[in-house]
Design a protein around this motif. Structure first.
Motif, PDB file in Angstrom:
ATOM      1  N   ILE A  33       4.489   5.195   2.521  1.00 56.35           N
ATOM      2  CA  ILE A  33       5.050   6.549   2.548  1.00 56.35           C
ATOM      3  C   ILE A  33       4.859   7.199   3.917  1.00 56.35           C
ATOM      4  N   ASP A  90       0.864  -1.185   0.000  1.00 51.91           N
ATOM      5  CA  ASP A  90       0.000   0.000   0.000  1.00 51.91           C
ATOM      6  C   ASP A  90       0.900   1.234   0.000  1.00 51.91           C
ATOM      7  N   ARG A  91       0.822   2.002  -1.098  1.00 52.20           N
ATOM      8  CA  ARG A  91       1.708   3.168  -1.241  1.00 52.20           C
ATOM      9  C   ARG A  91       1.540   4.157  -0.101  1.00 52.20           C
ATOM     10  N   GLU A  92       0.294   4.396   0.296  1.00 54.97           N
ATOM     11  CA  GLU A  92       0.044   5.391   1.351  1.00 54.97           C
ATOM     12  C   GLU A  92       0.657   4.954   2.679  1.00 54.97           C
TER      13      GLU A  92
END
Lengths: 289, 233
Positions: free
Chosen positions: B231, B226-228
């Protein structure tokens, strides 16, 4: 056509509010300066527009598409310069830019051509084959800006891109931005920058929009501004209606809002003062602003 | 990371040869549970047994160790070097990023393992040919260990990449990964401690288990990426 549409967007991190009910439209080719102190939610807003974060409430459309529905297609058309220059220290400038350019599906020759052109514009052509780890923060920032121009973006998101740059380099960046046809969202906490980018201003405070519109419209929203004015001669001037401290040819004024700046300047000229320069004393917007 | 495995691949077979020549027949009953006569036949038996059943599994840990070191740096390294954001904002899809990171660890790990296996077989054969006139490798076990290596590396990489996307830095990724890959290390050591015999059946079962495990681990890595979350860590 609207390039960016932010509609009633809220974002929370572990329950803490980062952005609340933020809405604004931006037309194709328009430039927007997002002004606010540290922690106002500027970076969060940019990351939401980029699609890397998802809104908890509301939606964002970039170039007509919802940011979370067509991420790959959207990322082809946008570029982002973050607070960190995000470059590989052990690679040279050219190697870094070729690597990122290839991820946008560009051919090596095309990348090299664009790199040459943009590095020249940013006065950084000498560093083409230097390892990024050996560069100063300011030069790294220039390379990050150069990377953001590689894919000819339709939307550019810039998070304090001049933070590590000297005034000359900052001006070069402002020039590139002003001459660009892309829709640009430019986050900053430096007051002076609202006059350097030709566009709209959005003021963020504690995650909420305090003002949005053309610079004339939002100047009154920028409170507690300190400016310094240098005169050509050390002439004592009697200026009423402002909190002023004058020493020699330097005038320091505390204003209720930035809207009073033109009025202050008019009064100085009226009293016979010849203005050499005017600048903000509070370079950045402080937390209690 | 390259030097030490290669030195081991040269030194361990050389030591094995000298032990087999001078003390092999007296050690063998204790490690293999078989009595052999004090003769060159006993030494041949020892060098074959030791090189295959003890050194083989030791070298099988090579893809696990190499892959885990390389893979720990994958996403956690991007995060630590603050290059993750720029990478995630490119049009590369989650699948492309995962495949890229996996191949970047898998290719060197498999290459290094193959080189180490070739050196270890070459050195063993050099000594056994010189002293006893016979070649030990390649034999069935050697081929099967080599065939298992990419999947040992792939399973390791899948586990470590999964960890690497969910931690803040390389050290954290390495610490958690070490715990996760411990069960994989049991496989080669089952032979060393005489829990399993290195038969064809054992290797085929191991290969099948590794293929299924690596597919599952990679599927989970893709599903959980999951990119969010990555990050915001």
């Amino acid at each position: 056509m609207r390039a960016i549409e932010v509609n009633n967007v809220s974002k929370y991190f572990k329950g803490a509010k980062a952005l609340e009910e933020v809405s604004f439209p931006l037309k194709k080719g328009e430039k927007l300066i997002v002004l606010g102190p540290n922690g106002a939610g500027k970076s969060t807003l940019l990351r939401l527009i980029s699609g890397i974060l998802k809104p908890d409430k509301g939606f964002i459309k970039v170039l007509g598409s919802n940011t979370i529905e067509n991420p790959k297609e959207m990322r082809m058309k946008i570029s982002f310069v973050g607070e960190n220059y995000s470059l590989y220290d052990n690679l040279s400038v050219m190697e870094n830019l070729i690597f990122f350019g290839r991820l946008y599906g560009l051919e090596k020759e095309e990348i090299e051509e664009k790199v040459e052109y943009n590095l020249e514009r940013l006065n950084a052509a000498n560093y083409k084959y230097t390892k990024v780890g050996q560069l100063s923060r300011g030069t790294k920032q220039k390379i990050a800006i150069c990377r953001a121009l590689l894919n000819n973006p339709e939307v550019m998101l810039l998070d304090e891109p001049t933070a590590f740059l000297d005034p000359k380099a900052s001006n070069e960046v402002h020039e590139i931005i002003n001459s660009s046809k892309a829709t640009i969202v430019y986050a900053t906490q430096r007051l002076e920058e609202i006059h350097k980018i030709d566009g709209k201003v959005l003021i963020l405070k504690k995650g909420r929009v305090e003002g949005f519109g053309n610079i004339n419209k939002i100047l009154s929203k920028i409170k507690n501004v300190k400016v310094e004015v240098y005169l050509l001669e050390s002439k004592k001037l009697l200026i009423n209606g402002f909190k002023i401290l004058q020493k020699g040819n330097r005038i320091e004024a505390e204003l209720d809002s930035a809207k009073e700046i033109p009025e202050l300047i008019s009064k100085i000229i009226e009293k016979g003062g010849k203005i050499l320069s005017v600048s903000y004393l509070n370079e950045s917007i402080s937390g209690d602003w | 990371m390259v030097g030490i495995p290669i030195i081991f691949a040269i030194m361990l077979p050389a030591f094995t040869f000298y032990i087999s020549k001078y003390a092999g027949t007296s050690i063998l009953p204790q490690i293999a549970g078989v009595e052999v006569p004090q003769s060159s036949f006993g030494s041949i038996y020892f060098i074959e047994f030791f090189s295959t059943n003890i050194l083989g599994p030791i070298f099988m840990t090579m893809p696990i160790i190499t892959a885990s070191v390389l893979a720990a740096d994958s996403f956690a390294g991007e995060k630590e070097r603050k290059t993750a954001e720029a990478l995630l904002l490119t049009p590369a899809t989650n699948e492309e990023l995962l495949v890229g990171k996996i191949l970047a660890s898998l290719i060197p790990a498999v290459l290094l393992t193959t080189i180490v296996f070739l050196i270890y077989a070459g050195i063993t054969d050099f000594f056994s040919l010189k002293a006893f006139g016979i070649e030990i490798f390649p034999n069935m076990s050697w081929y099967m260990m080599l065939a298992n290596s990419p999947f040992l590396a792939l399973t390791t990489i899948g586990l470590v990449v999964l960890v690497s996307t969910r931690v803040k830095g390389i050290k954290e990724a390495q610490q958690i990964s070490t715990l996760l890959i411990l069960p994989l290390l049991i496989i080669p050591f089952m032979s060393i401690f005489n829990i399993a015999k290195l038969t064809l059946q054992f290797f085929i079962l191991m290969l099948a288990t590794l293929i299924i495990t690596s597919i599952l681990v990679l599927w989970f890595s893709k599903k959980l990426f999951d990119r969010e979350k990555f990050i915001m860590l």
